[in-house]
Design a protein around this motif. Structure first.
Motif, short mmCIF file in Angstrom:
data_model
loop_
_atom_site.label_atom_id
_atom_site.label_comp_id
_atom_site.label_asym_id
_atom_site.label_seq_id
_atom_site.Cartn_x
_atom_site.Cartn_y
_atom_site.Cartn_z
N LYS A 13 0.75 -1.17 0.21
CA LYS A 13 -0.06 0.04 0.06
C LYS A 13 0.84 1.16 -0.17
N SER A 14 2.27 1.07 0.13
CA SER A 14 3.15 2.36 0.22
C SER A 14 3.18 2.83 -1.27
N HIS A 15 3.20 4.08 -1.35
CA HIS A 15 3.18 4.68 -2.66
C HIS A 15 3.50 6.28 -2.65
N ALA A 16 4.05 6.96 -3.77
CA ALA A 16 4.19 8.34 -3.91
C ALA A 16 2.89 8.67 -4.49
N PHE A 17 2.57 9.98 -4.59
CA PHE A 17 1.34 10.53 -5.46
C PHE A 17 1.62 12.04 -5.68
N ILE A 18 0.64 12.43 -6.49
CA ILE A 18 0.49 13.87 -6.90
C ILE A 18 -0.97 14.11 -7.28
N MET A 19 -1.51 14.76 -5.87
CA MET A 19 -2.90 15.19 -6.11
C MET A 19 -3.06 16.64 -7.12
N PHE A 20 -3.75 16.69 -7.96
CA PHE A 20 -4.05 17.96 -8.80
C PHE A 20 -5.62 18.38 -8.51
N LYS A 53 -12.75 19.46 -9.37
CA LYS A 53 -12.50 18.03 -9.78
C LYS A 53 -11.10 17.94 -9.32
N MET A 54 -10.85 16.65 -8.66
CA MET A 54 -9.52 16.08 -8.24
C MET A 54 -8.87 14.94 -9.05
N ASN A 55 -7.90 15.04 -9.51
CA ASN A 55 -7.10 13.56 -10.00
C ASN A 55 -5.91 13.51 -8.95
N TYR A 56 -5.87 11.92 -8.90
CA TYR A 56 -4.91 11.45 -7.90
C TYR A 56 -3.91 10.60 -8.62
N PHE A 57 -2.87 11.09 -8.81
CA PHE A 57 -1.79 10.25 -9.84
C PHE A 57 -0.95 9.56 -8.66
N ARG A 58 -0.96 8.27 -9.03
CA ARG A 58 -0.13 7.14 -7.96
C ARG A 58 1.09 6.71 -8.80
N TYR A 59 2.29 6.69 -8.09
CA TYR A 59 3.43 6.28 -8.32
C TYR A 59 4.15 5.48 -7.41
N SER A 60 5.08 4.41 -7.90
CA SER A 60 6.00 3.66 -7.01
C SER A 60 6.79 4.68 -6.14
N LEU A 61 7.31 4.13 -4.68
CA LEU A 61 8.34 4.81 -4.14
C LEU A 61 9.68 5.08 -4.87
N ASN A 78 7.35 21.79 -12.46
CA ASN A 78 7.13 21.25 -13.81
C ASN A 78 6.32 20.06 -13.61
N LEU A 79 5.03 19.94 -14.20
CA LEU A 79 4.05 18.76 -14.06
C LEU A 79 4.07 18.07 -15.45
N ASN A 80 4.34 16.77 -15.50
CA ASN A 80 4.08 16.09 -16.42
C ASN A 80 3.11 14.74 -16.20
N LEU A 81 1.81 14.99 -16.21
CA LEU A 81 1.02 13.82 -15.55
C LEU A 81 -0.02 13.28 -16.52
N LYS A 82 -0.18 12.14 -16.61
CA LYS A 82 -1.16 11.58 -17.35
C LYS A 82 -1.75 10.29 -16.77
N GLN A 83 -3.10 10.26 -16.98
CA GLN A 83 -3.85 9.00 -16.41
C GLN A 83 -5.37 9.04 -17.01
N GLY A 84 -5.34 7.70 -17.61
CA GLY A 84 -6.22 7.72 -18.62
C GLY A 84 -6.51 8.77 -19.77
N ARG A 85 -7.41 9.35 -19.88
CA ARG A 85 -7.80 10.26 -20.96
C ARG A 85 -7.20 11.89 -20.33
N ILE A 112 -0.44 26.21 -17.10
CA ILE A 112 -0.91 24.97 -16.97
C ILE A 112 -1.81 24.65 -17.97
N GLU A 113 -1.57 23.21 -18.56
CA GLU A 113 -2.42 22.85 -19.70
C GLU A 113 -3.16 21.57 -19.36
N ILE A 114 -4.29 21.66 -19.43
CA ILE A 114 -5.25 20.43 -18.83
C ILE A 114 -5.94 19.95 -20.16
N ASN A 115 -5.46 18.62 -20.32
CA ASN A 115 -6.29 17.91 -21.46
C ASN A 115 -6.26 18.99 -23.03
#
Length: 335
Positions: free
Chosen positions: A51-58, A65-73, A98-105, A156-159
């Motif tokens: 259950k341990s992980h890193a994250f970036i909430m946007f 609207k909130m996006n939760y991007f999940r990463y490995s430690l 600097n953000l480079n985030l992608k999750q689904g669409r 910030i560029e969103i979709n």
């Protein structure tokens, strides 16, 4: 590790194995105030390694609207001498994001600079916003304010839709420890009638020696001076009232009085840490308003220093208000 106490901004979780979280909070509002965002990078280190992980909430506050991007430690890289954090392909510091985030669409790209930051002062016997509490080992949660107010430049560029942030205002803070408090109120705004004015404050349940008390940290930045109202400095909460629509707080120290009148508004649920895991919830708004009156005490009278209303305010209320009120009485007896 001892020297890390005087660097609240850096990553403190390098040697943690379980029951630990750490998160940085970046708030950004554009010049027009039509767009408001919160970006929260962090780590969650649980007893169960899976259950341990890193994250970036946007959080896009206007779109709610909130996006939760999940990463490995393993995707986390952090400087040990200054705050430079990489999670995946995104980078964070007190001067740049600097953000480079992608999750689904959903795809979010950002290139942002922060200028003229104003951190809560770090001193030898008071290393940041927590004062001497920063030296107490094993506290449930530690807190840092990395910038009360600053200029935001970039986009910030969103979709595929680009939002310019040039001339906007920002705020940066962080928390780390085992869990967020079971009860707390948090508020922040730096959109008053002119730039350079900022309020940040919190009231929270603090476990202490098998019991608890209610601690509070409020700072009001005005004319390049930070007015501090904190438990550890001997300030008192002399008024406290919470309704469904409003939060009113009066704080006093020997020289000043700060009156706060915050309007509550609907927010968005965000994940929050409990025993290191992101299993709790907190509702946060970025479009509340907070009215402030700062007075100087002059004998039996007062003199007005500033009165105004801050917009685009962050506001959270979590847990049992009665618990906070009871704890304030305990704090009053302590100090």
């Amino acid at each position: 590790m001892m020297l890390d106490i005087w660097k609240p901004e850096i990553f403190h979780g390098r040697r943690k194995k379980k029951d630990f979280f750490e998160g940085w909070y970046f708030k950004m509002v554009d010049y027009s105030e039509k767009n408001a965002y919160a970006v929260i990078p962090g780590v969650s280190i649980a007893r169960n390694p899976s259950k341990s992980h890193a994250f970036i909430m946007f959080l896009d506050a206007r779109a709610q609207k909130m996006n939760y991007f999940r990463y490995s430690l393993d995707d986390v890289k952090a400087g040990d001498k200054k705050f430079e954090l990489i999670i995946g392909e995104s980078f964070f510091s007190t001067s740049e994001m600097n953000l480079n985030l992608k999750q689904g669409r959903d795809q979010i790209i950002a290139r942002i600079n922060f200028k003229d930051t104003y951190p809560w002062p770090v001193k030898l016997l008071s290393p940041g916003v927590m004062g001497w509490y920063a030296f107490v080992p094993g506290m449930e949660c530690y807190h840092g304010i990395l910038s009360m107010d600053h200029v935001v430049e970039g986009f910030i560029e969103i979709n595929g839709i680009k939002k310019e942030l040039n001339g906007g205002r920002g705020y940066i803070e962080k928390d780390w420890g085992v869990s967020m408090p079971s009860s707390w109120i948090w508020m922040q705004t730096n959109h008053f009638d002119r730039n350079g004015i900022s309020l940040s404050g919190s009231i929270a349940k603090i476990p202490w020696l098998g019991n608890y008390f209610t601690g509070y940290i409020f700072g009001f930045l005005y004319d390049k001076k930070l007015y501090k109202f904190t438990t550890y400095s001997g300030a008192k909460v002399t008024g406290f009232d919470v309704t469904d629509n409003n939060i009113r707080i009066r704080l006093e120290n020997k020289r000043y009085r700060l009156d706060i009148d915050a309007d509550r508004s609907e927010g968005v649920e965000l994940p929050a840490p409990k025993l290191g895991e992101m299993t709790a919830k907190v509702n946060e708004s970025l479009h509340s308003s907070i009215s402030i009156t700062l007075l100087r005490k002059t004998g039996s009278d007062t003199k007005l220093i500033y009165s105004g209303t801050g917009k685009n305010a962050g506001l959270e209320l979590v847990g049992n208000v009665d618990e906070l009120i009871k704890g304030l009485k305990k704090a009053s007896n302590r100090w």
